[in-house]
Write a protein that holds these residues in place. Sequence first.
Motif, PDB file in Angstrom:
ATOM      1  N   ASP A 139      -8.791  12.799   3.016  1.00 45.80           N
ATOM      2  CA  ASP A 139      -8.013  12.118   1.980  1.00 45.80           C
ATOM      3  C   ASP A 139      -8.806  12.143   0.681  1.00 45.80           C
ATOM      4  N   VAL A 140      -8.287  12.824  -0.331  1.00 47.43           N
ATOM      5  CA  VAL A 140      -8.990  12.966  -1.613  1.00 47.43           C
ATOM      6  C   VAL A 140      -8.520  11.942  -2.636  1.00 47.43           C
ATOM      7  N   GLY A 141      -7.741  10.970  -2.200  1.00 46.96           N
ATOM      8  CA  GLY A 141      -7.282   9.952  -3.136  1.00 46.96           C
ATOM      9  C   GLY A 141      -5.824  10.142  -3.500  1.00 46.96           C
ATOM     10  N   PHE A 142      -5.300   9.175  -4.232  1.00 46.41           N
ATOM     11  CA  PHE A 142      -3.888   9.147  -4.583  1.00 46.41           C
ATOM     12  C   PHE A 142      -3.596  10.135  -5.714  1.00 46.41           C
ATOM     13  N   ASN A 143      -2.726  11.114  -5.444  1.00 48.01           N
ATOM     14  CA  ASN A 143      -2.313  12.110  -6.446  1.00 48.01           C
ATOM     15  C   ASN A 143      -3.517  12.721  -7.164  1.00 48.01           C
ATOM     16  N   ALA A 144      -4.484  13.193  -6.382  1.00 45.09           N
ATOM     17  CA  ALA A 144      -5.732  13.704  -6.969  1.00 45.09           C
ATOM     18  C   ALA A 144      -5.487  14.875  -7.921  1.00 45.09           C
ATOM     19  N   CYS A 145      -4.623  15.787  -7.545  1.00 48.41           N
ATOM     20  CA  CYS A 145      -4.362  16.954  -8.407  1.00 48.41           C
ATOM     21  C   CYS A 145      -3.734  16.525  -9.732  1.00 48.41           C
ATOM     22  N   ALA A 146      -2.803  15.583  -9.677  1.00 54.00           N
ATOM     23  CA  ALA A 146      -2.171  15.095 -10.910  1.00 54.00           C
ATOM     24  C   ALA A 146      -3.183  14.391 -11.793  1.00 54.00           C
ATOM     25  N   GLY A 182       0.099   6.421 -15.858  1.00 53.06           N
ATOM     26  CA  GLY A 182       1.314   6.447 -15.062  1.00 53.06           C
ATOM     27  C   GLY A 182       1.138   7.101 -13.704  1.00 53.06           C
ATOM     28  N   THR A 183       0.016   7.825 -13.516  1.00 54.41           N
ATOM     29  CA  THR A 183      -0.248   8.417 -12.207  1.00 54.41           C
ATOM     30  C   THR A 183      -0.340   7.339 -11.135  1.00 54.41           C
ATOM     31  N   TRP A 184      -0.915   6.211 -11.484  1.00 53.19           N
ATOM     32  CA  TRP A 184      -1.082   5.129 -10.502  1.00 53.19           C
ATOM     33  C   TRP A 184       0.054   4.113 -10.578  1.00 53.19           C
ATOM     34  N   ARG A 218      -0.677   2.963  -0.338  1.00 57.50           N
ATOM     35  CA  ARG A 218      -1.576   4.033   0.114  1.00 57.50           C
ATOM     36  C   ARG A 218      -3.010   3.530   0.263  1.00 57.50           C
ATOM     37  N   LEU A 219      -3.436   2.671  -0.645  1.00 62.83           N
ATOM     38  CA  LEU A 219      -4.793   2.133  -0.572  1.00 62.83           C
ATOM     39  C   LEU A 219      -5.003   1.315   0.701  1.00 62.83           C
ATOM     40  N   ALA A 220      -3.953   0.621   1.129  1.00 61.70           N
ATOM     41  CA  ALA A 220      -4.079  -0.254   2.297  1.00 61.70           C
ATOM     42  C   ALA A 220      -4.396   0.528   3.564  1.00 61.70           C
ATOM     43  N   THR A 221      -3.996   1.781   3.635  1.00 61.10           N
ATOM     44  CA  THR A 221      -4.214   2.589   4.839  1.00 61.10           C
ATOM     45  C   THR A 221      -5.191   3.731   4.615  1.00 61.10           C
ATOM     46  N   ALA A 222      -5.747   3.847   3.418  1.00 62.23           N
ATOM     47  CA  ALA A 222      -6.640   4.962   3.100  1.00 62.23           C
ATOM     48  C   ALA A 222      -8.048   4.684   3.602  1.00 62.23           C
ATOM     49  N   PRO A 223      -8.804   5.727   3.943  1.00 64.63           N
ATOM     50  CA  PRO A 223     -10.211   5.530   4.328  1.00 64.63           C
ATOM     51  C   PRO A 223     -11.049   5.093   3.131  1.00 64.63           C
ATOM     52  N   LEU A 224     -12.264   4.665   3.423  1.00 63.59           N
ATOM     53  CA  LEU A 224     -13.120   4.101   2.380  1.00 63.59           C
ATOM     54  C   LEU A 224     -13.375   5.098   1.259  1.00 63.59           C
ATOM     55  N   ALA A 245     -11.537   7.544   0.129  1.00 62.64           N
ATOM     56  CA  ALA A 245     -10.367   7.684  -0.736  1.00 62.64           C
ATOM     57  C   ALA A 245     -10.215   6.472  -1.646  1.00 62.64           C
ATOM     58  N   VAL A 246     -10.505   5.291  -1.115  1.00 58.15           N
ATOM     59  CA  VAL A 246     -10.424   4.075  -1.938  1.00 58.15           C
ATOM     60  C   VAL A 246     -11.448   4.127  -3.061  1.00 58.15           C
ATOM     61  N   LEU A 247     -12.669   4.551  -2.741  1.00 63.99           N
ATOM     62  CA  LEU A 247     -13.711   4.639  -3.768  1.00 63.99           C
ATOM     63  C   LEU A 247     -13.357   5.686  -4.831  1.00 63.99           C
ATOM     64  N   LEU A 248     -12.790   6.802  -4.401  1.00 62.58           N
ATOM     65  CA  LEU A 248     -12.369   7.819  -5.363  1.00 62.58           C
ATOM     66  C   LEU A 248     -11.285   7.275  -6.296  1.00 62.58           C
ATOM     67  N   ASP A 249     -10.311   6.591  -5.741  1.00 59.87           N
ATOM     68  CA  ASP A 249      -9.241   6.024  -6.564  1.00 59.87           C
ATOM     69  C   ASP A 249      -9.794   4.996  -7.545  1.00 59.87           C
ATOM     70  N   MET A 250     -10.688   4.154  -7.069  1.00 59.71           N
ATOM     71  CA  MET A 250     -11.232   3.109  -7.936  1.00 59.71           C
ATOM     72  C   MET A 250     -12.043   3.714  -9.087  1.00 59.71           C
ATOM     73  N   SER A 251     -12.851   4.730  -8.774  1.00 58.03           N
ATOM     74  CA  SER A 251     -13.662   5.349  -9.820  1.00 58.03           C
ATOM     75  C   SER A 251     -12.788   6.072 -10.843  1.00 58.03           C
ATOM     76  N   ARG A 252     -11.746   6.747 -10.378  1.00 59.27           N
ATOM     77  CA  ARG A 252     -10.861   7.454 -11.306  1.00 59.27           C
ATOM     78  C   ARG A 252     -10.074   6.473 -12.169  1.00 59.27           C
ATOM     79  N   ALA A 253      -9.566   5.421 -11.557  1.00 65.75           N
ATOM     80  CA  ALA A 253      -8.817   4.429 -12.330  1.00 65.75           C
ATOM     81  C   ALA A 253      -9.719   3.729 -13.341  1.00 65.75           C
ATOM     82  N   GLU A 254     -10.957   3.455 -12.958  1.00 62.45           N
ATOM     83  CA  GLU A 254     -11.885   2.803 -13.881  1.00 62.45           C
ATOM     84  C   GLU A 254     -12.233   3.725 -15.047  1.00 62.45           C
TER      85      GLU A 254
END
Length: 270
Positions: free
Chosen positions: A63-70, A198-200, A212-218, A220-229
Motif C-alpha cells: 500500500d503506497v498511500g491514498f491516490n499516490a499517483c495523483a 482536493g486529492t484527499w 482508507r486510513l482506518a484499514t491501511a497499514p502503518l 501507508a498511514v505515515l506516507l499519507d500523513m507526510s504528503r498531506a503535511e
Amino acid sequence: MIQTETVQRARILSALGVATKQTAVSGNQDATVRLRAEEANAQAVVAAQNRQAVLDAQERYGDVGFNACAVVERSQAVATARANEAARMDDIQDLVVNRPNVAQDGQATEDWFDLMKSGSGTSSTAVFNGGTEAEVAQYIDWLMGPPQSNPGSAVGGVQRVDQLQRDAQRSVSQYLLMRASVSNSPDSVDAAIAELSGTWTGTDGGAEWAARLATAPLRAVLLDMSRAEAANLVSEIRALEHQLDLELGLAAFSMARSTKMFEISGSEAQ
C-alpha cells in the motif's frame, strides 16, 4: 543322531541369518522414514517462512498511500506553476507601456494614447478572472494613466524625490496587479494547490480517505500523513506570500495617501 543335530543347527543358523537381515532392513527403513520426515518438516518450515515474508512485504510495501499517483502528478503541477509564475509576470511587464523609469519619453506617451483609443481594458476582469497577458497589461496601463514626461536634469532635488516616489508607487501597484493576475489564472499556483488538496478531501470532505486510513497499514498511514503535511506547508507558505502582498499594498496606499494629504495641506497654506 549326529545328522539330525547337524540339520537342526543349520536351520537355527539360517533362521538367525534371516532375522539379522530383517532387523537390518527394518533399521534402514526406520532411518529412511525419519530422514524423509525431517526433510518434509524442514521444507514445510521454509515454505511457511517464505509465505510469511511475502505477506509481511505485501503489508508493508503493498500500500503506497491514498491516490499516490495523483498526489505525485498534482505536486509536480504545483512546482511547474511556481516555476512559471515569475516568467508570466515578466511577460506582462514587457507589455506594459507605462513602466517606471522606462516609459518616460514622447514615444511611450504616444503608444499609451494609441492603446487607449480602443476603449477596452477598463475592467479588472482580466486581472481577477484569468485574462491574457495583453489584457492585464492594458488594464494596468489604463489604471496607471499616461506615462510621465522625462524632466531631464533641470529639475531640483525636491522634484527628483517626488518623481522617484511616484515611480515607487507605480512600481508597487503594477507588481501587485501582476501578482493578482498570475494568482487568479487557471494554471496558477493557487489553483494547483487547491487541486492537490482536493486529492484527499475530494467531494465528500475526506470521508473516503478517512475510511482508507482506518484499514491501511502503518507505512501507508505515515506516507499519507507526510504528503498531506507537505501540501499543508506549501499552502501556508502561499497564504503568507499573499499576506505579504497585502501588507505591501497597504504600505504603498498609506504612503500615497500621506503624500496627497501633504500636497493638500501645502496648497492650502499657500
